[in-house]
Design an enzyme around this catalytic site. Sequence first.
Site, PDB file in Angstrom:
ATOM      1  N   ARG A   1      20.665 -15.305  44.490  1.00 23.56           N
ATOM      2  CA  ARG A   1      19.392 -15.107  45.021  1.00 23.56           C
ATOM      3  C   ARG A   1      19.070 -16.254  45.900  1.00 23.56           C
ATOM      4  O   ARG A   1      18.857 -17.250  45.057  1.00 23.56           O
ATOM      5  CB  ARG A   1      18.495 -14.695  43.691  1.00 23.56           C
ATOM      6  CG  ARG A   1      17.276 -14.028  44.147  1.00 23.56           C
ATOM      7  CD  ARG A   1      16.486 -13.620  42.826  1.00 23.56           C
ATOM      8  NE  ARG A   1      15.847 -14.820  42.401  1.00 23.56           N
ATOM      9  CZ  ARG A   1      14.956 -14.712  41.647  1.00 23.56           C
ATOM     10  NH1 ARG A   1      14.334 -13.864  41.219  1.00 23.56           N
ATOM     11  NH2 ARG A   1      14.291 -15.856  40.891  1.00 23.56           N
TER      12      ARG A   1
ATOM     13  N   THR B   1      13.864 -16.773  50.163  1.00 29.14           N
ATOM     14  CA  THR B   1      13.649 -15.375  50.246  1.00 29.14           C
ATOM     15  C   THR B   1      13.731 -14.341  49.376  1.00 29.14           C
ATOM     16  O   THR B   1      13.435 -13.311  49.160  1.00 29.14           O
ATOM     17  CB  THR B   1      14.819 -14.772  51.282  1.00 29.14           C
ATOM     18  OG1 THR B   1      16.164 -14.793  50.893  1.00 29.14           O
ATOM     19  CG2 THR B   1      14.851 -15.803  52.633  1.00 29.14           C
TER      20      THR B   1
ATOM     21  N   ASP C   1      16.054 -19.944  33.919  1.00 28.87           N
ATOM     22  CA  ASP C   1      17.543 -19.367  34.894  1.00 28.87           C
ATOM     23  C   ASP C   1      18.360 -19.207  33.751  1.00 28.87           C
ATOM     24  O   ASP C   1      19.021 -20.125  33.405  1.00 28.87           O
ATOM     25  CB  ASP C   1      17.536 -20.456  35.627  1.00 28.87           C
ATOM     26  CG  ASP C   1      18.631 -19.855  36.808  1.00 28.87           C
ATOM     27  OD1 ASP C   1      18.272 -19.727  38.007  1.00 28.87           O
ATOM     28  OD2 ASP C   1      19.824 -19.709  36.386  1.00 28.87           O
TER      29      ASP C   1
ATOM     30  N   ASP D   1      21.842 -21.076  34.763  1.00 31.94           N
ATOM     31  CA  ASP D   1      21.635 -22.412  34.796  1.00 31.94           C
ATOM     32  C   ASP D   1      21.674 -22.746  33.242  1.00 31.94           C
ATOM     33  O   ASP D   1      22.387 -23.869  32.560  1.00 31.94           O
ATOM     34  CB  ASP D   1      20.410 -22.913  35.456  1.00 31.94           C
ATOM     35  CG  ASP D   1      20.600 -23.135  36.721  1.00 31.94           C
ATOM     36  OD1 ASP D   1      19.603 -23.189  37.368  1.00 31.94           O
ATOM     37  OD2 ASP D   1      21.739 -23.068  37.352  1.00 31.94           O
TER      38      ASP D   1
HETATM   39  O1  LIG Z   1      16.457  -9.309  40.128  1.00 26.96           O
HETATM   40  P1  LIG Z   1      16.681 -10.571  41.129  1.00 26.96           P
HETATM   41  O2  LIG Z   1      15.321 -10.905  41.769  1.00 26.96           O
HETATM   42  O3  LIG Z   1      17.804 -10.399  41.993  1.00 26.96           O
HETATM   43  O4  LIG Z   1      17.026 -11.873  39.803  1.00 26.96           O
HETATM   44  C1  LIG Z   1      18.042 -11.604  39.138  1.00 26.96           C
HETATM   45  C2  LIG Z   1      19.226 -12.457  39.556  1.00 26.96           C
HETATM   46  O5  LIG Z   1      18.728 -13.810  39.534  1.00 26.96           O
HETATM   47  C3  LIG Z   1      19.885 -14.553  38.576  1.00 26.96           C
HETATM   48  O6  LIG Z   1      20.832 -14.865  39.100  1.00 26.96           O
HETATM   49  P2  LIG Z   1      21.018 -16.163  40.235  1.00 26.96           P
HETATM   50  O7  LIG Z   1      20.795 -15.758  41.629  1.00 26.96           O
HETATM   51  O8  LIG Z   1      20.385 -17.141  39.762  1.00 26.96           O
HETATM   52  O9  LIG Z   1      22.723 -16.645  40.197  1.00 26.96           O
HETATM   53  P3  LIG Z   1      23.286 -17.110  39.087  1.00 26.96           P
HETATM   54  O10 LIG Z   1      23.357 -16.109  37.947  1.00 26.96           O
HETATM   55  O11 LIG Z   1      24.581 -17.541  39.454  1.00 26.96           O
HETATM   56  O12 LIG Z   1      22.484 -18.183  38.214  1.00 26.96           O
HETATM   57  C4  LIG Z   1      20.054 -13.524  37.570  1.00 26.96           C
HETATM   58  O13 LIG Z   1      21.327 -13.797  36.902  1.00 26.96           O
HETATM   59  C5  LIG Z   1      20.347 -12.223  38.389  1.00 26.96           C
HETATM   60  O14 LIG Z   1      21.483 -12.032  38.696  1.00 26.96           O
HETATM   61  O1  LIG Z   2      13.827 -15.227  35.190  1.00 24.42           O
HETATM   62  C1  LIG Z   2      14.566 -15.159  35.917  1.00 24.42           C
HETATM   63  C2  LIG Z   2      14.624 -14.462  37.291  1.00 24.42           C
HETATM   64  C3  LIG Z   2      15.886 -14.462  37.928  1.00 24.42           C
HETATM   65  N1  LIG Z   2      16.747 -15.221  37.367  1.00 24.42           N
HETATM   66  C4  LIG Z   2      16.943 -15.604  36.162  1.00 24.42           C
HETATM   67  O2  LIG Z   2      18.148 -16.351  35.978  1.00 24.42           O
HETATM   68  N2  LIG Z   2      15.786 -15.861  35.721  1.00 24.42           N
HETATM   69 MG   LIG Z   3      20.716 -18.485  38.428  1.00 25.22          MG
END
Ligand SMILES: O=P(O)(O)OC[C@H]1O[C@H](OP(=O)(O)OP(=O)(O)O)[C@H](O)[C@@H]1O
Ligand SMILES: O=c1cc[nH]c(=O)[nH]1
Ligand SMILES: [Mg+2]
Length: 212
Positions: free
Chosen positions: A107, A111, A203, A206
């Site tokens: 994400r 944006t 997160d 993370d």
């Molecule tokens: O519903 P949304 O607003 O799209 O957010 C949710 C997404 O955000 C986080 O991923 P991230 O983009 O942090 O990637 P990661 O899993 O690699 O940390 C989470 O693992 C979801 O995939």
């Molecule tokens: O709370 C949140 C939202 C998006 N992605 C995450 O990992 N945590």
């Molecule tokens: Mg993430």
Amino acid sequence: MRTYPNLTVVGHPLIRHKLAVLRDAQTPTKQFKELVDEIAMLITYEITRDLPLEAVEIETPLERTTAHTLAGKKLTLVPILRAGLGMVDGVARLIPSARVGHIGLFRDHETLQPVDYYFKIPSEPEARDFIVLDPMLATGGSASAAVASLKRSGATRVQLVCLVAAPEGVERMLADHPDVRVWTAALDRELNAQGYILPGLGDAGDRLFGTR
Ligand SMILES: O=P(O)(O)OC[C@H]1O[C@H](OP(=O)(O)OP(=O)(O)O)[C@H](O)[C@@H]1O
Ligand SMILES: O=c1cc[nH]c(=O)[nH]1
Ligand SMILES: [Mg+2]
């Protein structure tokens, strides 16, 4: 708590207990990973309650008998990288015959739009039952994009399993993919200005991989 026609909240006491520890900012990475794995397994037990079975003849050490094994299409798990990787092993442990695809999305922090960087699923998607795995359903942008990619490849039967969902994300999935059932361990209150789920757990990626 609000209800949605596409949402099932799995509130088993063991799941709620483990989710409480998962949310706690003091919970270290090793335990965080174990809990994501365990909650994914417990939710899988629930969502597979109606899997089709077929009769098979077997020989026990004492006599021949008819038993039943899983029938029908091969279940296919599709973790959304990175955080979905924390869920896939637990689910696969319960469904050893399941195939695994992978969708890479992150994400954009400005944006909040999903950025697609990887897509690989088994052949014959039209004949498979897909379970998309991602711990967090926030705006719903990532899950919606992942399901759209699967549908573009020919998938017709898709479900989504997450651990924590925001109303915004459930509504986005209802609008974009009303045919997709969303299973979650908790429906939280709202998103903050950065698109994080409140109260949430931070997160997920993370905390799983110690990147922050
Ligand atoms: O519903 P949304 O607003 O799209 O957010 C949710 C997404 O955000 C986080 O991923 P991230 O983009 O942090 O990637 P990661 O899993 O690699 O940390 C989470 O693992 C979801 O995939
Ligand atoms: O709370 C949140 C939202 C998006 N992605 C995450 O990992 N945590
Ligand atoms: Mg993430």
